[in-house]
Design a protein around this motif. Structure first.
Motif, PDB file in Angstrom:
ATOM      1  N   ILE A   1       0.837  -1.198   0.000  1.00  0.00           N
ATOM      2  CA  ILE A   1       0.000   0.000   0.000  1.00  0.00           C
ATOM      3  C   ILE A   1       0.874   1.252   0.000  1.00  0.00           C
TER       4      ILE A   1
ATOM      5  N   ARG B   1       3.784   1.545  -1.435  1.00  0.00           N
ATOM      6  CA  ARG B   1       4.252   1.722  -2.817  1.00  0.00           C
ATOM      7  C   ARG B   1       3.172   2.374  -3.684  1.00  0.00           C
ATOM      8  N   LEU B   2       1.946   1.917  -3.508  1.00  0.00           N
ATOM      9  CA  LEU B   2       0.834   2.479  -4.262  1.00  0.00           C
ATOM     10  C   LEU B   2       0.635   3.955  -3.913  1.00  0.00           C
ATOM     11  N   CYS B   3       0.637   4.285  -2.647  1.00  0.00           N
ATOM     12  CA  CYS B   3       0.471   5.681  -2.221  1.00  0.00           C
ATOM     13  C   CYS B   3       1.628   6.546  -2.702  1.00  0.00           C
TER      14      CYS B   3
ATOM     15  N   SER C   1       3.402   6.107  -5.420  1.00  0.00           N
ATOM     16  CA  SER C   1       3.223   6.325  -6.856  1.00  0.00           C
ATOM     17  C   SER C   1       2.078   7.289  -7.135  1.00  0.00           C
ATOM     18  N   ILE C   2       1.019   7.200  -6.353  1.00  0.00           N
ATOM     19  CA  ILE C   2      -0.100   8.126  -6.525  1.00  0.00           C
ATOM     20  C   ILE C   2       0.343   9.550  -6.205  1.00  0.00           C
TER      21      ILE C   2
ATOM     22  N   ILE D   1       1.772   3.181 -10.434  1.00  0.00           N
ATOM     23  CA  ILE D   1       0.458   2.789  -9.919  1.00  0.00           C
ATOM     24  C   ILE D   1       0.053   1.430 -10.467  1.00  0.00           C
TER      25      ILE D   1
ATOM     26  N   ALA E   1       2.293  -1.248  -8.954  1.00  0.00           N
ATOM     27  CA  ALA E   1       1.959  -1.480  -7.551  1.00  0.00           C
ATOM     28  C   ALA E   1       0.705  -2.338  -7.411  1.00  0.00           C
ATOM     29  N   VAL E   2      -0.305  -2.055  -8.213  1.00  0.00           N
ATOM     30  CA  VAL E   2      -1.535  -2.855  -8.158  1.00  0.00           C
ATOM     31  C   VAL E   2      -1.255  -4.298  -8.588  1.00  0.00           C
TER      32      VAL E   2
ATOM     33  N   ILE F   1       0.513  -6.084  -5.807  1.00  0.00           N
ATOM     34  CA  ILE F   1      -0.396  -6.434  -4.709  1.00  0.00           C
ATOM     35  C   ILE F   1      -1.140  -7.719  -5.041  1.00  0.00           C
TER      36      ILE F   1
ATOM     37  N   TRP G   1      11.728   0.595  -4.825  1.00  0.00           N
ATOM     38  CA  TRP G   1      10.632   0.999  -5.693  1.00  0.00           C
ATOM     39  C   TRP G   1      11.172   1.828  -6.840  1.00  0.00           C
TER      40      TRP G   1
END
Length: 77
Positions: free
Chosen positions: A30, A32-34, A36-37, A45, A48-49, A52, A75
């Motif tokens: 999460i 990593r996703l945040c 990238s966002i 993004i 990262a998805v 996951i 990352w």
């Protein structure tokens, strides 16, 4: 998003390694996703998805190694 990234980066090394254990490693996914966002990285993004969904078994080993060696999660950003 930036607050989450900054707070995760400021955690002590031991806490970071504990959060990289197999069941808890979803927190770093999460993160990593945040990250990238917050940087508006479309490639990050999507990656990262996908990580996951498909790579939770491998990621915790990589996370523990990179956290011990460099004190940060590997990352692309």
């Amino acid at each position: 998003m930036n607050e989450l990234v900054k707070s995760m980066d400021s955690l002590p090394k031991l806490v970071k390694v504990i959060l990289a254990l197999p069941v808890l490693d979803i927190i770093w996914a999460i993160y990593r996703l945040c990250r990238s966002i917050s940087k508006n990285s479309v490639v990050g993004i999507v990656l990262a998805v996908l990580m996951i969904i498909f790579c939770p078994v491998i990621l915790w080993v990589v996370d523990i190694i990179t956290l011990i060696v460099s004190d940060k999660v590997l990352w692309i950003d």
